[in-house]
Design an enzyme around this catalytic site. Sequence first.
Site, PDB file in Angstrom:
ATOM      1  N   GLU A 263       0.845  -1.193   0.000  1.00 39.06           N
ATOM      2  CA  GLU A 263       0.000   0.000   0.000  1.00 39.06           C
ATOM      3  C   GLU A 263       0.881   1.244   0.000  1.00 39.06           C
ATOM      4  O   GLU A 263       1.961   1.231   0.603  1.00 39.06           O
ATOM      5  CB  GLU A 263      -0.918   0.003   1.233  1.00 39.06           C
ATOM      6  CG  GLU A 263      -1.936  -1.112   1.233  1.00 39.06           C
ATOM      7  CD  GLU A 263      -2.891  -1.044   2.431  1.00 39.06           C
ATOM      8  OE1 GLU A 263      -2.785  -0.077   3.222  1.00 39.06           O
ATOM      9  OE2 GLU A 263      -3.726  -1.938   2.560  1.00 39.06           O
ATOM     10  N   HIS A 281      -8.283   1.045   1.958  1.00 39.02           N
ATOM     11  CA  HIS A 281      -8.023   0.964   3.406  1.00 39.02           C
ATOM     12  C   HIS A 281      -8.939   1.926   4.175  1.00 39.02           C
ATOM     13  O   HIS A 281      -8.487   2.798   4.922  1.00 39.02           O
ATOM     14  CB  HIS A 281      -6.562   1.276   3.719  1.00 39.02           C
ATOM     15  CG  HIS A 281      -6.069   0.579   4.966  1.00 39.02           C
ATOM     16  ND1 HIS A 281      -4.839  -0.015   5.066  1.00 39.02           N
ATOM     17  CD2 HIS A 281      -6.667   0.359   6.165  1.00 39.02           C
ATOM     18  CE1 HIS A 281      -4.683  -0.543   6.263  1.00 39.02           C
ATOM     19  NE2 HIS A 281      -5.792  -0.322   6.955  1.00 39.02           N
TER      20      HIS A 281
END
Length: 531
Positions: A263, A281
């Site tokens: 990420e 997220h």
Amino acid sequence: MAPKVLVSDKLSETAVQIFRDRGIDVDFMPELGKDKEKLAEVIGKYDGLAIRSATKVTPSLLEHATNLKVVGRAGIGTDNVDKEASSKKGVIVMNTPFGNMITTAEHAIAMMFAVARQIPEASASTHAGKWEKSKFMGVELTGKTLGVIGAGNIGGIVCDRALGLKMKVVAYDPFLSEEKAEKMKVEKVELDELLTRADFITLHVPLTDGTRNILSKENLEKTKKGVRIINCARGGLVDEEALAELLKSGHVAGAAFDVFAEEPATENPLFNLPNVVCTPHLGASTTEAQENVALQVADQMSNYLLTGAVENALNMPSVTAEEAKVMGPWIKLSEHLGNFIGQMTDDEPINAINILYDGEASTMNLEALNCSLIAGIMKSINPDVNMVSAPLIAKERGIKISTTNQAQSGAFEGYVKVTVKTPTRERSIAGTVFSDGKPRFIQIKGINIDAEVGAHMVYTTNEDVPGIIGTLGQTMGKHGVNIANFTLGRKEAKGEAIALLYVDDVIPAAALDDLKASGLFKQIKPLAFDV
């Protein structure tokens, strides 16, 4: 002087006000965390640092953090904090694992609905002016079996919500007892059984060596055909490439992911596959959760800086405010015991430390007592050590630490005894806390005593012969040293004896020289304690 806290990321004004209301001096500079050079310039002024994810707590920053005692992360993830460097510096790292539990659990449920009914794709199609009603055939959740991997705080909420949706819930969690599973109204199963039975699988475990790729290619292939998989926990729990292949083959009917192995995820094997729902997220991204974690971190940091209570620390055992009140004298006693031993063994390396907790002491938070005692020992090596850094320093030096606890075995309601092994000898000391809250030394080298702890003390060993008390008293008087407390002890008449003096001032070197010159003492050791 009031503790000083810096808020270097965007926290709510309500959270900042909590610091002020508790009497803490707080500077709210929500953009400072992005400027690492400016942050390094000012961090030395602060006792506490409250952050979200923008501020990076690096070894370089910590070098400038000369007064820093605690870092509080408003949220669960602390990837932006170097915890090992913080521990070495003696800085507690706290997070707020419970402030976003509801939000994350609700996101998992929402993702399950989304993938069951193909809502994102159907929405995009409809926005495009298509009316593809027959294309998006979904499945009901009612009556389906949900497999929950990890039935802790968030997983437990998901289980509860799923039961409300009339789903059958099976849970895999090595730490889930049969009694707790029964209370939760879920069926506890092994992982292989969960994989073969579940229509939906949702993950709610941290990423550790034991959970990394828990849904590996091999385990994914064991799943029921048509399964749908939801991951709102941590990236790295699922083999994403293997899952992508099983989605393409039709073995897995759908997936919903809020977290990814890398990420920010700008590309991923799961992207652009049919019936795969992806979000960036967002598990903790609700107004309520962001406010909750901000308020929680402000409370936790305030409690620690004002009372010593440690909550949700990642590099130190937690001590609640209630425990801190009861344990305060015992934590201080543990530090004194360690400090005594450390000063007595400052001339040789320590191989092992054994700590015995008896009676009342054995019922307390032993991890916290251990940290305090080890810190006391390590201070003779490094005066800057504290409860956070001490266990790490001991580990780096290869010191073996063991703990024993037992029911009350003597006249005292509880006591702590520490034994240290060096290459040449063993040393031991025991202490207790009396009803007045003051720590006492009650045994040294197996010899019973009753000694109050003072800032300045001197310890002597000798044969049990006449003249010891007189020599000690006269020598202290000659050099203008007032004796506040004088304790003697011996194993047997004319055997080995010890004396422990608590005096008002630092003992002059000349007084120690006179005691040595008397020829009566085998050992003379001045001691200092932080009382």
